[in-house]
Design a protein around this motif. Structure first.
Motif, short mmCIF file in Angstrom:
data_model
loop_
_atom_site.label_atom_id
_atom_site.label_comp_id
_atom_site.label_asym_id
_atom_site.label_seq_id
_atom_site.Cartn_x
_atom_site.Cartn_y
_atom_site.Cartn_z
N ARG A 1 45.36 38.80 37.12
CA ARG A 1 44.81 38.53 36.23
C ARG A 1 44.24 37.16 36.09
O ARG A 1 45.30 36.04 35.44
CB ARG A 1 44.23 38.78 34.69
CG ARG A 1 42.94 38.37 33.91
CD ARG A 1 42.63 39.24 32.81
NE ARG A 1 42.34 40.85 32.13
CZ ARG A 1 41.45 41.30 32.74
NH1 ARG A 1 40.27 40.63 32.83
NH2 ARG A 1 41.40 43.30 33.16
N TRP A 2 43.77 36.21 36.71
CA TRP A 2 43.61 34.68 36.63
C TRP A 2 42.75 34.69 35.45
O TRP A 2 42.33 35.43 34.91
CB TRP A 2 42.48 34.64 38.02
CG TRP A 2 42.85 35.83 39.86
CD1 TRP A 2 41.92 36.18 40.02
CD2 TRP A 2 44.15 35.23 40.18
NE1 TRP A 2 43.69 36.42 41.42
CE2 TRP A 2 44.27 35.21 41.27
CE3 TRP A 2 45.26 34.19 39.51
CZ2 TRP A 2 45.17 35.62 42.14
CZ3 TRP A 2 47.20 34.54 40.75
CH2 TRP A 2 46.45 35.26 42.16
N GLY A 3 42.62 33.24 35.14
CA GLY A 3 42.32 32.49 34.21
C GLY A 3 42.91 32.19 33.01
O GLY A 3 42.59 31.63 31.85
N ASP B 1 52.35 38.23 30.96
CA ASP B 1 52.02 39.50 31.03
C ASP B 1 50.65 39.98 30.32
O ASP B 1 50.83 38.97 29.57
CB ASP B 1 53.01 40.90 31.21
CG ASP B 1 53.54 40.95 30.50
OD1 ASP B 1 53.31 40.68 28.90
OD2 ASP B 1 54.45 41.78 30.10
N ALA B 2 50.23 41.03 30.05
CA ALA B 2 48.79 41.43 29.23
C ALA B 2 49.01 41.60 27.69
O ALA B 2 48.41 41.49 26.63
CB ALA B 2 47.97 42.78 29.77
N ILE C 1 56.67 35.79 39.17
CA ILE C 1 55.62 34.92 40.87
C ILE C 1 54.28 34.81 40.45
O ILE C 1 53.24 33.85 40.49
CB ILE C 1 55.97 36.31 41.60
CG1 ILE C 1 57.11 36.83 42.52
CG2 ILE C 1 54.25 36.61 42.31
CD1 ILE C 1 57.14 35.53 42.97
N ALA C 2 53.28 35.75 39.16
CA ALA C 2 51.80 35.47 39.19
C ALA C 2 51.38 34.50 37.73
O ALA C 2 50.89 34.11 38.47
CB ALA C 2 51.20 36.87 37.81
N VAL D 1 49.85 38.74 34.81
CA VAL D 1 50.45 39.91 35.27
C VAL D 1 49.91 41.53 34.96
O VAL D 1 49.90 41.38 33.13
CB VAL D 1 52.10 41.17 35.26
CG1 VAL D 1 52.02 42.63 35.77
CG2 VAL D 1 52.52 40.16 37.08
N LEU D 2 48.38 41.90 35.11
CA LEU D 2 47.59 43.07 34.44
C LEU D 2 48.60 43.79 34.45
O LEU D 2 48.93 45.02 33.11
CB LEU D 2 46.49 43.03 34.73
CG LEU D 2 45.04 43.94 33.87
CD1 LEU D 2 45.29 43.29 32.49
CD2 LEU D 2 44.48 43.75 35.14
N THR D 3 49.11 44.97 35.38
CA THR D 3 49.85 46.12 35.69
C THR D 3 50.37 45.79 36.55
O THR D 3 50.77 44.71 37.53
CB THR D 3 48.56 46.94 35.67
OG1 THR D 3 48.48 47.14 37.41
CG2 THR D 3 47.65 47.10 35.13
#
Length: 302
Positions: A80-82, A89-90, A183-184, A197-199
């Motif tokens: 997820r960007w932004g 992560d989430a 990485i994200a 990371v979202l998932t």
């Protein structure tokens, strides 16, 4: 005198499709209890929020775990960007936001820098040790652990899809010690939009994959009768190692940790391999000039 471990002398593998919300250790401990196994371990921790392949080893199979842990692994994940978060992560708290959103071309152009042999700084919330303490323990106490960059081999990293402006789906194959969350995080920084990371889902690891063979979908109401038919033989974890076939006379020598002659092999000289007698695994070790030199011996009984 050391106290003997209770439980069955059970050896083999259980391939679990881990759901989100459980730790890897919780699943290993529950599986060991259900099967009444003396010894159990796993190859590669998955974060509680992550899903997918968790390789659980029992008994003599735990001696093979280093080879599975060191092997390449595949992950599919959504960024997820932004926003940047404390955990990358989430599950973490948002620490910064950015209005920019990358398009497909921008993401594609950024990926080559993350392929091959790279250096990666692990997330602050990770099991990496800093002066003898886990980084996540320091982070939970409000400290900012200073983590050194570590080498990582990324064999493949590709963009699968951009479902909307806020998210991107990727696939990565990497070696031991890789953090998808990093990485994200780093992609978001390079693209100037931040990200987390979202998932996250692991699809295969070494010789084991969710796409083939018996895979146990984990749930809280499993019983021993559910697990036992899903157990794989010890040999299943050796599929990525070359085999050295020895005659029955070599079994005693190998069992005592001594070198033995090899009848035939798929191994190159100096390569790590496993030795078998009549198809039965006997030891792990190295093949050299027609001989097998054992480093770990399997005690599988009669």
């Amino acid at each position: 005198m050391a106290r003997r471990k209770k439980g069955r002398d059970l050896s083999g593998w259980l391939i679990v499709d881990k759901p989100a919300g459980l730790t890897s250790a919780t699943i290993v401990n529950k599986a060991r209890w259900l099967l009444d196994a003396k010894k159990a371990g796993h190859a590669g921790t998955l974060d509680p929020s992550a899903t997918g392949l968790l390789v659980v080893a029992f008994g003599e199979a735990t001696k093979v775990l280093p080879y599975v842990t060191d092997a390449l692994k595949e992950y599919e994940f959504t960024i997820r960007w932004g926003a940047a978060t404390t955990t990358d992560d989430a599950d973490g708290e948002v620490t910064a936001t950015a209005p920019a959103r990358p398009d497909r071309a921008a993401i594609e152009s950024a990926l080559p820098a993350f392929r091959g042999d790279i250096l990666q700084v692990p997330p602050a919330f990770s099991a990496v040790k800093v002066d003898g303490e886990r980084a996540y323990a320091l982070a939970r106490d409000g400290e900012t652990p200073e983590l050194a960059a570590r080498p990582l081999h990324v064999a493949e990293l590709e963009l699968l899809d951009c479902p909307d402006a806020d998210t991107a789906r990727l696939r990565m194959i990497c070696g031991k010690g890789g953090y998808v969350r990093a990485i994200a995080r780093d992609l978001g920084q390079v693209l100037g939009c931040l990200g987390h990371v979202l998932t996250l889902r692991r699809t295969w690891s070494g010789p084991f994959t969710l796409a083939r063979g018996p895979v146990l979908r984990w749930s809280d109401d499993l019983t021993r009768e559910d697990l036992e038919p899903m157990l794989l033989a010890l040999e299943a974890g050796l599929a990525d190692l070359p085999q050295c076939r020895c005659d029955p006379a070599a079994a005693g020598r190998l069992a005592n940790g001594n070198d033995a002659a090899v009848l035939s092999t798929d191994a190159d000289n100096g390569e790590e391999a496993w030795a078998s007698v009549a198809g039965r695994p006997v030891a792990l070790g190295v093949y050299k000039f027609g001989m097998f030199s054992p480093s770990r011996v399997f005690n599988l009984g009669a």
